[in-house]
Enzyme design. Structure first.
Site, PDB file in Angstrom:
ATOM      1  N   ARG A 127       9.763 -13.026 -25.193  1.00  0.00           N
ATOM      2  CA  ARG A 127       8.678 -13.883 -23.761  1.00  0.00           C
ATOM      3  C   ARG A 127       9.540 -13.690 -22.851  1.00  0.00           C
ATOM      4  O   ARG A 127       9.148 -14.765 -21.962  1.00  0.00           O
ATOM      5  CB  ARG A 127       9.113 -15.443 -24.781  1.00  0.00           C
ATOM      6  CG  ARG A 127       7.984 -15.258 -26.340  1.00  0.00           C
ATOM      7  CD  ARG A 127       7.696 -17.105 -25.940  1.00  0.00           C
ATOM      8  NE  ARG A 127       6.676 -17.038 -27.393  1.00  0.00           N
ATOM      9  CZ  ARG A 127       7.329 -16.701 -28.143  1.00  0.00           C
ATOM     10  NH1 ARG A 127       8.765 -17.467 -28.321  1.00  0.00           N
ATOM     11  NH2 ARG A 127       6.734 -17.070 -29.641  1.00  0.00           N
ATOM     12  N   LYS A 149       4.750  -6.458 -10.610  1.00  0.00           N
ATOM     13  CA  LYS A 149       3.309  -5.902 -11.530  1.00  0.00           C
ATOM     14  C   LYS A 149       4.222  -5.055 -12.716  1.00  0.00           C
ATOM     15  O   LYS A 149       4.931  -3.856 -12.487  1.00  0.00           O
ATOM     16  CB  LYS A 149       2.222  -5.263 -10.672  1.00  0.00           C
ATOM     17  CG  LYS A 149       1.510  -6.391  -9.987  1.00  0.00           C
ATOM     18  CD  LYS A 149       0.230  -5.024  -9.446  1.00  0.00           C
ATOM     19  CE  LYS A 149      -0.562  -6.676  -8.410  1.00  0.00           C
ATOM     20  NZ  LYS A 149      -1.620  -6.261  -8.056  1.00  0.00           N
ATOM     21  N   GLU A 196       1.756   6.532   0.983  1.00  0.00           N
ATOM     22  CA  GLU A 196       2.247   4.600   0.978  1.00  0.00           C
ATOM     23  C   GLU A 196       2.826   4.193   1.741  1.00  0.00           C
ATOM     24  O   GLU A 196       2.887   3.000   2.422  1.00  0.00           O
ATOM     25  CB  GLU A 196       2.684   4.250  -0.590  1.00  0.00           C
ATOM     26  CG  GLU A 196       2.102   4.936  -1.276  1.00  0.00           C
ATOM     27  CD  GLU A 196       1.415   3.526  -1.880  1.00  0.00           C
ATOM     28  OE1 GLU A 196       1.249   3.091  -1.689  1.00  0.00           O
ATOM     29  OE2 GLU A 196       0.710   4.147  -2.979  1.00  0.00           O
ATOM     30  N   LYS A 242       6.316  -5.244   1.641  1.00  0.00           N
ATOM     31  CA  LYS A 242       5.422  -5.032   0.593  1.00  0.00           C
ATOM     32  C   LYS A 242       6.575  -7.184   0.336  1.00  0.00           C
ATOM     33  O   LYS A 242       5.026  -7.203  -0.486  1.00  0.00           O
ATOM     34  CB  LYS A 242       5.990  -5.087  -0.444  1.00  0.00           C
ATOM     35  CG  LYS A 242       5.869  -4.058  -2.249  1.00  0.00           C
ATOM     36  CD  LYS A 242       5.337  -3.759  -2.628  1.00  0.00           C
ATOM     37  CE  LYS A 242       4.464  -4.311  -3.606  1.00  0.00           C
ATOM     38  NZ  LYS A 242       4.063  -3.504  -4.973  1.00  0.00           N
ATOM     39  N   GLU A 252      -2.105 -11.915  -6.917  1.00  0.00           N
ATOM     40  CA  GLU A 252      -2.780 -11.849  -6.034  1.00  0.00           C
ATOM     41  C   GLU A 252      -4.281 -12.418  -6.292  1.00  0.00           C
ATOM     42  O   GLU A 252      -5.051 -12.050  -7.041  1.00  0.00           O
ATOM     43  CB  GLU A 252      -3.006 -10.398  -7.032  1.00  0.00           C
ATOM     44  CG  GLU A 252      -4.063  -9.693  -6.125  1.00  0.00           C
ATOM     45  CD  GLU A 252      -4.107  -8.097  -6.260  1.00  0.00           C
ATOM     46  OE1 GLU A 252      -3.246  -7.184  -6.900  1.00  0.00           O
ATOM     47  OE2 GLU A 252      -5.433  -7.340  -6.407  1.00  0.00           O
ATOM     48  N   ARG A 259      -2.129 -10.021  -1.527  1.00  0.00           N
ATOM     49  CA  ARG A 259      -1.905  -9.028  -2.300  1.00  0.00           C
ATOM     50  C   ARG A 259      -2.568  -7.572  -1.788  1.00  0.00           C
ATOM     51  O   ARG A 259      -2.397  -6.306  -1.705  1.00  0.00           O
ATOM     52  CB  ARG A 259      -1.465  -9.036  -3.704  1.00  0.00           C
ATOM     53  CG  ARG A 259       0.184  -8.699  -4.101  1.00  0.00           C
ATOM     54  CD  ARG A 259       0.498  -8.686  -5.420  1.00  0.00           C
ATOM     55  NE  ARG A 259       1.169  -8.036  -5.198  1.00  0.00           N
ATOM     56  CZ  ARG A 259       2.142  -8.548  -6.102  1.00  0.00           C
ATOM     57  NH1 ARG A 259       2.957  -9.050  -6.529  1.00  0.00           N
ATOM     58  NH2 ARG A 259       2.217  -6.428  -7.019  1.00  0.00           N
ATOM     59  N   ASN A 263      -4.363  -2.371  -1.406  1.00  0.00           N
ATOM     60  CA  ASN A 263      -5.076  -2.188  -2.008  1.00  0.00           C
ATOM     61  C   ASN A 263      -5.763  -0.652  -0.924  1.00  0.00           C
ATOM     62  O   ASN A 263      -6.551  -0.031  -1.225  1.00  0.00           O
ATOM     63  CB  ASN A 263      -6.484  -2.575  -2.979  1.00  0.00           C
ATOM     64  CG  ASN A 263      -5.280  -3.283  -4.325  1.00  0.00           C
ATOM     65  OD1 ASN A 263      -4.368  -2.760  -4.473  1.00  0.00           O
ATOM     66  ND2 ASN A 263      -5.949  -4.442  -4.513  1.00  0.00           N
ATOM     67  N   HIS A 266      -6.689   2.450  -2.001  1.00  0.00           N
ATOM     68  CA  HIS A 266      -6.887   2.761  -3.373  1.00  0.00           C
ATOM     69  C   HIS A 266      -8.281   2.301  -4.056  1.00  0.00           C
ATOM     70  O   HIS A 266      -8.448   3.524  -4.810  1.00  0.00           O
ATOM     71  CB  HIS A 266      -5.451   1.811  -4.028  1.00  0.00           C
ATOM     72  CG  HIS A 266      -4.454   2.340  -3.977  1.00  0.00           C
ATOM     73  ND1 HIS A 266      -3.895   2.057  -2.557  1.00  0.00           N
ATOM     74  CD2 HIS A 266      -3.261   2.057  -4.254  1.00  0.00           C
ATOM     75  CE1 HIS A 266      -2.467   2.163  -2.429  1.00  0.00           C
ATOM     76  NE2 HIS A 266      -2.329   2.837  -3.647  1.00  0.00           N
ATOM     77  N   HIS A 270      -8.583   5.560  -6.334  1.00  0.00           N
ATOM     78  CA  HIS A 270      -9.311   5.674  -7.747  1.00  0.00           C
ATOM     79  C   HIS A 270     -10.071   6.548  -8.403  1.00  0.00           C
ATOM     80  O   HIS A 270     -10.184   7.433  -8.605  1.00  0.00           O
ATOM     81  CB  HIS A 270      -9.200   4.072  -7.796  1.00  0.00           C
ATOM     82  CG  HIS A 270      -7.779   3.700  -8.352  1.00  0.00           C
ATOM     83  ND1 HIS A 270      -7.587   2.379  -7.539  1.00  0.00           N
ATOM     84  CD2 HIS A 270      -6.285   3.656  -7.707  1.00  0.00           C
ATOM     85  CE1 HIS A 270      -6.365   1.522  -7.364  1.00  0.00           C
ATOM     86  NE2 HIS A 270      -5.226   2.709  -7.873  1.00  0.00           N
ATOM     87  N   HIS A 291      -1.108  10.910  -7.463  1.00  0.00           N
ATOM     88  CA  HIS A 291      -1.944   9.621  -6.843  1.00  0.00           C
ATOM     89  C   HIS A 291      -1.729   9.478  -4.636  1.00  0.00           C
ATOM     90  O   HIS A 291      -2.468   9.124  -4.596  1.00  0.00           O
ATOM     91  CB  HIS A 291      -0.769   8.640  -7.916  1.00  0.00           C
ATOM     92  CG  HIS A 291      -1.099   7.056  -7.073  1.00  0.00           C
ATOM     93  ND1 HIS A 291      -2.952   6.210  -7.060  1.00  0.00           N
ATOM     94  CD2 HIS A 291      -0.514   6.326  -5.921  1.00  0.00           C
ATOM     95  CE1 HIS A 291      -2.312   5.392  -6.321  1.00  0.00           C
ATOM     96  NE2 HIS A 291      -0.931   5.191  -6.325  1.00  0.00           N
TER      97      HIS A 291
END
Ligand SMILES: NC(=O)c1ccc[n+]([C@@H]2O[C@H](COP(=O)([O-])OP(=O)(O)OC[C@H]3O[C@@H](n4cnc5c(N)ncnc54)[C@H](O)[C@@H]3O)[C@@H](O)[C@H]2O)c1
Length: 388
Positions: A127, A149, A196, A242, A252, A259, A263, A266, A270, A291
């Site tokens: 955990r 993340k 980025e 960031k 988010e 947040r 994106n 993005h 994607h 990417h």
């Protein structure tokens, strides 16, 4: 020459941590760990990207050994196919086999794939155990290693992958960025990481850094020869952006200004990054897009969409396009599918809420906002702007 270190704090209450950036910081890994954990652990797990030069992992192992920390090394394959539940299970079994205790840290040394997978293992083993990020790609230094993340991909229909479909928020206890690790990074990956940085410049004013775009353009020559002091400054400024956004919206949950801003570009990216035949320079041998290359194209498509929808102006778009091309990133791509197909692919993105596509669009220099229900002709204009 030694480069002065930079230290960027990430303020998240009891989950706060520092990002330490400089040339040779891997040598100080034990000091950072001991300070973050308020004590020196007896052992640590080093989850290591198998694609790294031996010298990079040996530097980390040597510095841990010199501080009396036994490093248990676990090699990971850094590909999206292996960012999987299978490889996660192997790492978890390794932790269990060594009876790793809840106080013993897991250190990720590698790019975003290793950081995401090892972070998820750290989030879930017993955990949660302490997690330390040591990113080795420019993308993971300015983006993936900060913010907590973590996760892996799931198998999708056919041979496709459902990217980052399972995961957890698990903040690292420290991030140690050694710009010397970038010496071995292939040129194409390095430039992809700059996408980025361009994204951060496009939202810099949201974080009180309006001049990041100009600074990046003015220092690009030193950045591209990977001058350690300039890289340290570049990474520190990007990490600060960031961190500022993550501090406002750790999980988010906000509709505006949080947040989701990260994106930018993005949702477009994607939709095209998994198309196997797209190439950044018309050479089919260079397909598919990395990417960061897809993000560069996505940033331009978002800017053009914004202009068509009446939110952004042409000079602003020209400035973004100029920065992207001086970074050596693509601004147009041949062989894009028809816009109807691209719109359908966008509709599958995770950013769809209640059936409505939410797009992040630039609205002024350094500023962006979230829009729902952007008219389809404006999005089509965005796609058309990047067709070669
Ligand atoms: N958690 C987040 O917030 C977040 C944000 C952005 C991206 N990501 C994830 O990051 C991943 C992409 O990560 P990435 O672009 O950092 O690269 P990566 O982890 O995919 O690595 C790319 C390649 O570079 C190699 N490599 C890594 N460091 C190297 C070095 N110093 N020298 C030589 N080779 C090196 C790796 O072995 C691999 O072959 C994606 O899976 C994406 O989902 C996560």
């Amino acid at each position: 020459m030694t480069t002065p270190e930079a230290r960027v704090p990430v303020h998240l209450g009891p989950r706060s941590y520092d990002v330490v950036i400089g040339a040779g910081t891997l040598g100080a890994l034990p000091v950072v760990i001991s300070s973050a954990l308020s004590g020196t652990p007896r052992r640590a797990i080093l989850a290591c990207d198998d694609g790294l030069p031996t010298e990079t992992s040996a530097t980390a192992e040597r510095s841990l050994a010199a501080a009396g920390i036994t490093a248990l090394r676990f090699g990971l394959e850094a590909s999206e196919e292996h960012k999987s539940l299978d490889q996660l299970a192997q790492l978890l079994a390794f932790l269990a086999a060594h009876r790793i205790e809840r106080t013993e840290p897991l250190i990720a040394l590698g790019g975003g794939i290793v950081g995401d997978l090892a972070g998820f293992a750290a989030a879930t083993y017993r955990r949660g155990i302490p997690f330390i990020q040591c990113p080795t790609t420019l993308l993971s230094m300015v983006d993936a290693s900060v913010g907590g993340k973590t996760g892996v991909n799931l198998p999708g229909p056919g041979k496709s992958l459902l990217k980052n479909m399972v995961g957890a928020f698990h903040q690292p206890r420290a991030v140690v960025i050694d710009v010397r690790a970038l010496d071995s990074l292939p040129e194409r990956s390095f430039r992809a990481g700059l996408a980025e940085c361009v994204k951060h410049a496009m939202i810099g004013a949201e974080c009180d850094d309006l001049s990041l775009g100009d600074w990046t353009a003015n220092h690009l020559a030193a950045i591209l020869i990977r001058d350690p002091a300039t890289l340290t400054s570049l990474i520190a400024r990007n990490v600060r952006i960031k961190a500022t956004i993550v501090e406002r919206d750790e999980r988010e949950e906000q509709d505006q200004g949080g947040r989701a801003l990260l994106n930018l570009g993005h949702t477009f990216a994607h939709a095209i990054e998994t198309l196997p035949t797209l190439s950044p320079d018309a050479n089919p041998g260079h397909a598919p897009l990395q990417h960061g290359e897809a993000v560069a194209l996505g940033l331009l498509a978002a800017a053009a969409t914004s202009e068509a929808a009446g939110h952004a102006t042409s000079p602003q778009i020209a400035q973004t396009a100029a920065l992207i091309s001086t970074c050596g990133l693509p601004s147009r791509v041949a062989g894009l599918p028809p816009s109807t197909e691209l719109l359908a692919r966008m509709a599958h993105d995770k950013k769809v809420q209640g059936g409505k596509l939410r797009l992040i669009l630039p609205v002024a220099p350094g500023r962006a906002a979230v829009f729902a229900g952007v008219p389809e002709p404006a999005i089509t204009a965005g796609w058309d702007a990047i067709r070669a």
